[in-house]
Design a protein around this motif. Sequence first.
Motif, PDB file in Angstrom:
ATOM      1  N   SER A   1       0.897  -1.336   0.021  1.00 13.80           N
ATOM      2  CA  SER A   1      -0.083   0.137   0.130  1.00 13.80           C
ATOM      3  C   SER A   1       0.899   1.169  -0.017  1.00 13.80           C
ATOM      4  CB  SER A   1      -0.798  -0.151   1.256  1.00 13.80           C
ATOM      5  OG  SER A   1      -1.425   1.144   1.255  1.00 13.80           O
ATOM      6  N   VAL A   2       2.048   1.178   0.764  1.00 16.77           N
ATOM      7  CA  VAL A   2       2.729   2.480   0.667  1.00 16.77           C
ATOM      8  C   VAL A   2       4.089   1.997   0.746  1.00 16.77           C
ATOM      9  CG1 VAL A   2       3.260   4.568   2.271  1.00 16.77           C
ATOM     10  CG2 VAL A   2       0.942   3.476   2.402  1.00 16.77           C
ATOM     11  N   LEU A   3       5.053   2.692   0.024  1.00 19.29           N
ATOM     12  CA  LEU A   3       6.634   2.584  -0.042  1.00 19.29           C
ATOM     13  C   LEU A   3       7.231   3.730   0.125  1.00 19.29           C
ATOM     14  CD1 LEU A   3       8.991   0.733  -0.602  1.00 19.29           C
ATOM     15  CD2 LEU A   3       8.669   0.815  -2.985  1.00 19.29           C
ATOM     16  N   SER A   4       8.532   3.994   0.633  1.00 16.32           N
ATOM     17  CA  SER A   4       9.154   4.920   0.742  1.00 16.32           C
ATOM     18  C   SER A   4      10.551   4.998   0.539  1.00 16.32           C
ATOM     19  CB  SER A   4       8.784   5.751   2.155  1.00 16.32           C
ATOM     20  OG  SER A   4       9.699   5.192   3.122  1.00 16.32           O
ATOM     21  N   PRO A   5      11.225   5.895   0.066  1.00 17.73           N
ATOM     22  CA  PRO A   5      12.507   5.657  -0.047  1.00 17.73           C
ATOM     23  C   PRO A   5      13.542   5.249   1.039  1.00 17.73           C
ATOM     24  CG  PRO A   5      11.894   7.808  -1.103  1.00 17.73           C
ATOM     25  CD  PRO A   5      10.907   7.385   0.076  1.00 17.73           C
TER      26      PRO A   5
ATOM     27  N   ASN B   1       0.668   1.751  -8.328  1.00 16.11           N
ATOM     28  CA  ASN B   1       0.957   2.502  -6.776  1.00 16.11           C
ATOM     29  C   ASN B   1       1.693   3.702  -6.844  1.00 16.11           C
ATOM     30  OD1 ASN B   1       2.031   3.059  -4.117  1.00 16.11           O
ATOM     31  ND2 ASN B   1       0.323   1.979  -3.530  1.00 16.11           N
ATOM     32  N   PRO B   2       1.213   4.943  -6.700  1.00 15.81           N
ATOM     33  CA  PRO B   2       2.099   6.154  -6.980  1.00 15.81           C
ATOM     34  C   PRO B   2       3.344   6.161  -6.136  1.00 15.81           C
ATOM     35  CG  PRO B   2      -0.521   6.651  -6.410  1.00 15.81           C
ATOM     36  CD  PRO B   2      -0.274   5.246  -6.315  1.00 15.81           C
ATOM     37  N   SER B   3       3.071   5.732  -4.818  1.00 16.34           N
ATOM     38  CA  SER B   3       4.317   5.846  -3.956  1.00 16.34           C
ATOM     39  C   SER B   3       5.547   4.872  -4.248  1.00 16.34           C
ATOM     40  CB  SER B   3       4.015   5.661  -2.479  1.00 16.34           C
ATOM     41  OG  SER B   3       3.432   4.293  -2.247  1.00 16.34           O
TER      42      SER B   3
ATOM     43  N   GLU C   1       5.969   3.746  -7.406  1.00 14.65           N
ATOM     44  CA  GLU C   1       6.457   4.299  -8.662  1.00 14.65           C
ATOM     45  C   GLU C   1       7.639   5.551  -8.234  1.00 14.65           C
ATOM     46  OE1 GLU C   1       4.627   6.062 -12.913  1.00 14.65           O
ATOM     47  OE2 GLU C   1       3.613   6.492 -10.894  1.00 14.65           O
ATOM     48  N   LEU C   2       6.958   6.593  -7.456  1.00 15.83           N
ATOM     49  CA  LEU C   2       7.696   7.856  -7.232  1.00 15.83           C
ATOM     50  C   LEU C   2       9.085   7.439  -6.282  1.00 15.83           C
ATOM     51  CD1 LEU C   2       8.176  10.645  -7.559  1.00 15.83           C
ATOM     52  CD2 LEU C   2       6.545  10.834  -5.353  1.00 15.83           C
ATOM     53  N   THR C   3       9.032   6.259  -5.585  1.00 13.31           N
ATOM     54  CA  THR C   3       9.986   5.482  -4.738  1.00 13.31           C
ATOM     55  C   THR C   3      11.165   5.167  -5.811  1.00 13.31           C
ATOM     56  OG1 THR C   3       8.773   5.605  -2.823  1.00 13.31           O
ATOM     57  CG2 THR C   3      10.831   4.220  -3.059  1.00 13.31           C
TER      58      THR C   3
ATOM     59  N   THR D   1      12.992   7.890  -7.412  1.00 17.63           N
ATOM     60  CA  THR D   1      13.819   8.470  -6.588  1.00 17.63           C
ATOM     61  C   THR D   1      15.203   7.799  -6.029  1.00 17.63           C
ATOM     62  OG1 THR D   1      11.925   9.657  -5.233  1.00 17.63           O
ATOM     63  CG2 THR D   1      13.895   9.535  -3.916  1.00 17.63           C
TER      64      THR D   1
END
Lengths: 252, 97
Positions: free
Chosen positions: B46-50, B75-77, B79-81, B84
């Motif tokens: 659901s959520v991933l961060s760098p 999932n936008p997070s 893709e963006l992670t 990054t």
Amino acid sequence: MYNSVKMKINGIKLLSIGEAADYLGVAKTTLRRWHKAGNFRATFVSPGKHLYYSITDLEKKTMGLAKSAFNWANSNEPLTAPADWYCPTSDIFKTRLERMNGELLARPAQEPIASLIASAAGEIGNNSYDHNLGNWPDVPGTLFSYDLGKRVIVLADRGVGILATLRRIKPELITHHEALNIAFTKIITGRAPEHRGNGLKYVRKALAQAGARLQFQSGDAQLKLLGNADEDRLQISTTDTPTRGCFAVIHY
Amino acid sequence: MKIEMKKFGDVLTSRQAGRESYAAFLPTARDIANQEELIIDFAGVSVLSPSWADEFLTPLLEKFGKRLKVVPSPNPSVELTIKTIEEVLKKKISKTG
């Protein structure tokens, strides 16, 4: 004004419903309705069903999440942290972040941006633990509060702040303004193979993509992200109300 | 070999959790044959961060290089992670499909 308080629970002074109603400027019936609806519960309910309120809870209601967190982060002597929001360890923060993510996903209007908002809040909160471990000046942890109805998330800590953290790898940094600018805009490669210090650049992009606004303060520097998905511009200014560690408010 | 990242949790955000996940996966990674690909699938996350990804993906990228591939995620997070991490490492991460 409220010296007449006689009720005390666990050392916390409590106001009667009449005194609390005066404090907030609302009717007693309004407080009873809020309590029943669950959107502002009494601090204590006596066996006789009388409602009592702590000053701290009433302040939270009047000042709002951001002001309450700012005061907690910046008081000279540490204030008692509201238990609902205080996360002394990263494990507790993780659990509450997961709960917030679940609540975001349960709101259909917020579901499409939930992962961006939760990951940005996660990066800001986890930064506090990662960069202050073993160095907390007094009280460890973060204050992590949110009101998803009002679409606001607040994170605050009493840590060492961005400038002191970045100086460990960039000793030439002097001002909070420079530090905040680097933290949000420049890729830092000084700690390969680990790349600490790049989370806030992700926060900037994630919040811009979500159309969210950010106010982030460290020391006397205050950064604002304007919440435009097409433009992740940021503004950094100097504030005359400096913060000890980091203080962030996300509006989405 | 394909790793289903949801087995490590659905909110993957902290460095500490990323380090623990990497340590848990390391024995499996050691058993992957020299020519075999390692497919990373974030479906169900659901959520991933760098911070998490830097502790888990960065060392695996160093070990596997182009043999590590990520399944594209809506999932936008996620893709963006990934973007990054690519930006920080100054290298492209291979994708499946």
